[in-house]
Design a protein around this motif. Structure first.
Motif, PDB file in Angstrom:
ATOM      1  N   GLN A  65      -2.546   9.599  13.240  1.00 26.77           N
ATOM      2  CA  GLN A  65      -2.718   9.275  11.823  1.00 26.77           C
ATOM      3  C   GLN A  65      -3.396  10.454  11.136  1.00 26.77           C
ATOM      4  O   GLN A  65      -4.044  11.270  11.808  1.00 26.77           O
ATOM      5  CB  GLN A  65      -3.652   8.079  11.676  1.00 26.77           C
TER       6      GLN A  65
ATOM      7  N   ASP B 226      -7.995   8.918   7.928  1.00 23.31           N
ATOM      8  CA  ASP B 226      -7.603   7.511   8.109  1.00 23.31           C
ATOM      9  C   ASP B 226      -8.047   7.038   9.487  1.00 23.31           C
ATOM     10  O   ASP B 226      -8.533   5.917   9.655  1.00 23.31           O
ATOM     11  CB  ASP B 226      -6.082   7.338   8.025  1.00 23.31           C
TER      12      ASP B 226
ATOM     13  N   GLY C 140     -11.812   6.531   9.511  1.00 19.21           N
ATOM     14  CA  GLY C 140     -12.211   5.385   8.683  1.00 19.21           C
ATOM     15  C   GLY C 140     -13.670   5.455   8.300  1.00 19.21           C
ATOM     16  O   GLY C 140     -14.175   6.497   7.869  1.00 19.21           O
TER      17      GLY C 140
ATOM     18  N   GLU D 246       2.963   2.215   9.523  1.00 15.65           N
ATOM     19  CA  GLU D 246       2.633   1.376  10.680  1.00 15.65           C
ATOM     20  C   GLU D 246       1.145   0.997  10.670  1.00 15.65           C
ATOM     21  O   GLU D 246       0.774  -0.110  11.051  1.00 15.65           O
ATOM     22  CB  GLU D 246       2.981   2.122  11.976  1.00 15.65           C
ATOM     23  N   ALA D 247       0.306   1.950  10.218  1.00 18.59           N
ATOM     24  CA  ALA D 247      -1.148   1.711  10.241  1.00 18.59           C
ATOM     25  C   ALA D 247      -1.613   0.870   9.058  1.00 18.59           C
ATOM     26  O   ALA D 247      -2.748   0.380   9.053  1.00 18.59           O
ATOM     27  CB  ALA D 247      -1.876   3.058  10.221  1.00 18.59           C
ATOM     28  N   ALA D 248      -0.756   0.694   8.067  1.00 16.05           N
ATOM     29  CA  ALA D 248      -1.193  -0.006   6.849  1.00 16.05           C
ATOM     30  C   ALA D 248      -1.433  -1.491   7.136  1.00 16.05           C
ATOM     31  O   ALA D 248      -0.823  -2.065   8.043  1.00 16.05           O
ATOM     32  CB  ALA D 248      -0.137   0.150   5.768  1.00 16.05           C
ATOM     33  N   GLU D 249      -2.307  -2.073   6.332  1.00 16.31           N
ATOM     34  CA  GLU D 249      -2.568  -3.500   6.495  1.00 16.31           C
ATOM     35  C   GLU D 249      -1.295  -4.311   6.259  1.00 16.31           C
ATOM     36  O   GLU D 249      -1.038  -5.300   6.936  1.00 16.31           O
ATOM     37  CB  GLU D 249      -3.619  -3.927   5.469  1.00 16.31           C
ATOM     38  N   ASP D 250      -0.514  -3.884   5.267  1.00 15.29           N
ATOM     39  CA  ASP D 250       0.741  -4.565   4.963  1.00 15.29           C
ATOM     40  C   ASP D 250       1.873  -3.510   4.997  1.00 15.29           C
ATOM     41  O   ASP D 250       2.186  -2.877   3.991  1.00 15.29           O
ATOM     42  CB  ASP D 250       0.644  -5.202   3.565  1.00 15.29           C
TER      43      ASP D 250
ATOM     44  N   GLU E   3       4.626  -3.656   2.298  1.00 15.36           N
ATOM     45  CA  GLU E   3       4.149  -3.210   0.978  1.00 15.36           C
ATOM     46  C   GLU E   3       3.992  -1.679   0.947  1.00 15.36           C
ATOM     47  O   GLU E   3       4.360  -1.024  -0.029  1.00 15.36           O
ATOM     48  CB  GLU E   3       2.803  -3.909   0.687  1.00 15.36           C
ATOM     49  N   GLU E   4       3.455  -1.116   2.035  1.00 12.84           N
ATOM     50  CA  GLU E   4       3.272   0.342   2.073  1.00 12.84           C
ATOM     51  C   GLU E   4       4.637   1.061   2.109  1.00 12.84           C
ATOM     52  O   GLU E   4       4.799   2.115   1.484  1.00 12.84           O
ATOM     53  CB  GLU E   4       2.420   0.731   3.295  1.00 12.84           C
TER      54      GLU E   4
END
Ligand code: COA
Length: 570
Positions: free
Chosen positions: A267, A271, A274, A362-366, A369-370
């Protein structure tokens, strides 16, 4: 000749070899190395006259190589042996390296030599070197070996360490103990070599804020300094770490997988860190114009020569996240305000673009949506290029492009391509209909029938194939460096040509006529309706295919589109 390619994956080098042999009218089959029995079955069914392994890390069973001539591409000079050739070459600062085509034999990498080609090692990561200098030398060596085999009578050279041109040696696996960075002692040159030797895989294992990560990518920094090993700045998702005599940028991190935990993937560094990244680490931005005259890490650089503007972008793996698309769009919009007539878009080397950023998604919460945000950001960028009518825009491809990255290139008035580039103008393998206005640009360039064939067949094209189809306008031979010399000369000629004004007028008329016939917004909404379905409807294959791609899940069988293997592009 019937040639069967056997490879771990149908990767960039396998695709280069595939397109180069296909262009010489050989009948090519492709089989992934997924098990000895599968290989035996495919060899029996395909009945090859020659077997070629452009990228293979496992041994071919003896019964195959004793019944057929099997040639293996090894990324090292004559005599080099072992699984980590390029890692060692970069780690040890070799200036010259080679690619050797050897015949499979009992001992790995020790068979008779059919061809060997040397190249100059560029100061870049292992995978960038692999996709550029190594791939160029490998194609040259493969074509030589295939010609020698076809002619008959060639006696391959027995490996003999007494010969003066045999300068390689057997070397062990390049493991993390060798890669480890001693931040208190290693100078910037050593740190960069260690980072580059490990990029893109496996990365350099290290510790940051009490957790283990693999560091991916390594770029120099001319100004920032600090306590060796500490993170002293961030920029566009990358971190800058001080060394004993300077600093280096690391754009990506991959957390070390904890035992029993989920698999991890690369990533953008910030990111991955974090909340562990202290708020005190400053963001140190750089403008594209200032980055162009500095030695620092930047995804964007902008320079002008006369009335030609060059907007250089460079994204790891060619992947373009929502943020990266927006930043590139802002830089493009800025460039458009400049007093230039010609705008050239493209990285100095390596990937032009591979479309939306599947790892960030892939790493996004949704992820759905991303994906939506990312494709819209990509479309905004492509639209800005398509609707620029007061400048002549050129996409300059020094390296490969795929999926939305190809379609992005097509938004320009002309596409100029390095001869060794491989294009994959399709989305099907990722379970996507695709957007980036491809339904406007692709049929306009190649016609509806070819557009359908290219997107459904999902096979790679060489720059030459693409030019024959009208997908690219110019093919330029040579290295990335000579490519840019030619591009600068041709762009300056274009900018100085008395014809340019007419071309810009014609361009505007054509855009206006196209808009009147069918607005760009209609293409976009029709494409996005399909993409919305791909992203948000249950049962669509995209999310699983993306996950498999990001986690590098190997298929269990050679994918069907590779088994069809047409003889040549029309
Ligand atoms: N998003 C995220 N990462 C991507 C990417 C993308 N769209 N395209 C390529 N990459 C990464 C790969 O994971 C790989 O990472 P690694 O070096 O850490 O292993 C790196 O870029 C190089 O790609 P790789 O697949 O090893 O190169 P290749 O030359 O063998 O194959 C492609 C190139 C483009 C054919 C292949 O990467 C691909 O199919 N990419 C996805 C294209 C796509 O479907 N885009 C989304 C739709 S627009």
């Amino acid at each position: 000749m019937r040639i069967l390619l056997i490879a771990n994956a149908f990767n960039s080098l396998s695709q280069r070899v595939y397109t180069a042999l296909r262009a010489r009218d050989h009948h090519i089959g492709v089989e992934l190395a997924l098990g000895d029995d599968l290989l035996r079955a495919r060899v029996a069914a395909f009945r090859p006259e020659l077997i070629l392994a452009p990228m293979l890390t496992t041994a071919i069973p003896k019964d195959i190589w004793s019944a057929h001539t099997v040639l293996i591409v090894h990324p090292g000079p004559k005599g080099d042996r072992g699984p980590s050739s390029l890692d060692w070459a970069i780690h040890e600062g070799e200036s010259e390296w080679g690619v050797t085509v050897l015949q499979a034999a009992e001992e790995m990498d020790a068979g008779p030599i059919w061809a060997s080609v040397s190249f100059t090692v560029a100061p870049c990561s292992k995978s960038e070197l692999y996709r550029n200098e190594v791939a160029d030398a490998a194609v040259q060596a493969v074509l030589l070996a295939v010609d020698r085999f076809a002619d008959g009578g060639f006696e391959p050279e027995r490996l003999d360490y007494h010969r003066p041109d045999v300068r390689g040696q057997l070397r062990p696996y390049h493991d993390q103990r060798i890669r480890r960075i001693d931040w208190s002692a290693d100078d910037t040159g050593v740190v960069l070599r260690k980072l580059r030797a490990a990029d893109s895989q496996p990365g350099v294992l290290d510790e940051l804020y009490g957790r283990e990560y693999y560091l991916h990518g390594g770029y120099g920094e001319d100004r920032l300094r600090g306590v060796p090993g500490t993170v002293i700045a961030v920029r566009d998702g990358a971190i800058c770490r001080a060394t004993v005599d300077g600093a280096v940028w690391v754009p990506q991190l991959r957390p070390r997988r904890v035992s029993g935990g989920p698999p991890t993937f690369k990533q953008p560094a910030t990111d991955a860190l974090g909340r562990d990244l202290p708020a005190s680490v400053p963001e140190v931005p750089v403008t594209p114009a200032s980055a162009a005259v500095r030695e620092t890490w930047s995804e964007l650089r902008y320079r002008e020569e006369g009335t030609v503007g060059y907007l250089e972008f460079s994204f790891p793996g060619g992947a373009m996240s929502t943020r990266q698309c927006r930043n590139l769009l802002a830089a493009f919009q800025q460039a458009v305000t400049r007093p230039v007539d010609v705008l050239v878009l493209g990285p100095a080397r390596d990937f032009f673009s591979n479309g939306i950023h599947l790892n960030v998604i892939e790493a996004a919460e949704d992820p759905a949506e991303e994906s939506w945000l990312n494709i819209n950001a990509m479309n905004d960028l492509v639209e800005a290029v398509l609707t620029t009518t007061d400048k002549f825009v050129i996409s300059a491809l020094a390296g490969n492009a795929a999926a939305g990255g190809v379609m992005f290139a097509l938004a320009a008035d002309e596409v100029w391509c390095r001869e060794s580039v491989v294009l994959n103008p399709h989305y099907r393998l990722m379970g996507l209909h695709g957007s980036e206005y491809w339904t406007y640009t692709l049929p306009q360039r190649v016609g509806a029938t070819e557009a359908e064939r290219l997107t459904q067949e999902a096979l790679p094209l060489s720059a030459g194939d693409a030019a024959a189809l009208g997908l690219v306008d110019r093919v330029i031979p040579g290295s990335a460096e000579t490519f840019w010399v030619s591009i600068r000369r041709a762009a300056a000629e274009l900018a100085g040509s008395p014809d340019l004004t007419n071309r810009l007028v014609t361009k505007k008329q054509r855009r206006d006529a196209d808009e009147a016939a069918k607005p760009l917004a209609s293409y976009r909404s029709a494409e996005l309706a399909q993409m919305r379905r791909n992203f948000f409807t249950a049962g669509e294959p995209y999310h699983e295919q993306r996950r498999n791609f990001v986690h590098k899940v190997r298929p269990t069988r050679t994918p069907p589109h590779l088994l069809r293997s047409p003889i040549a592009a029309s």
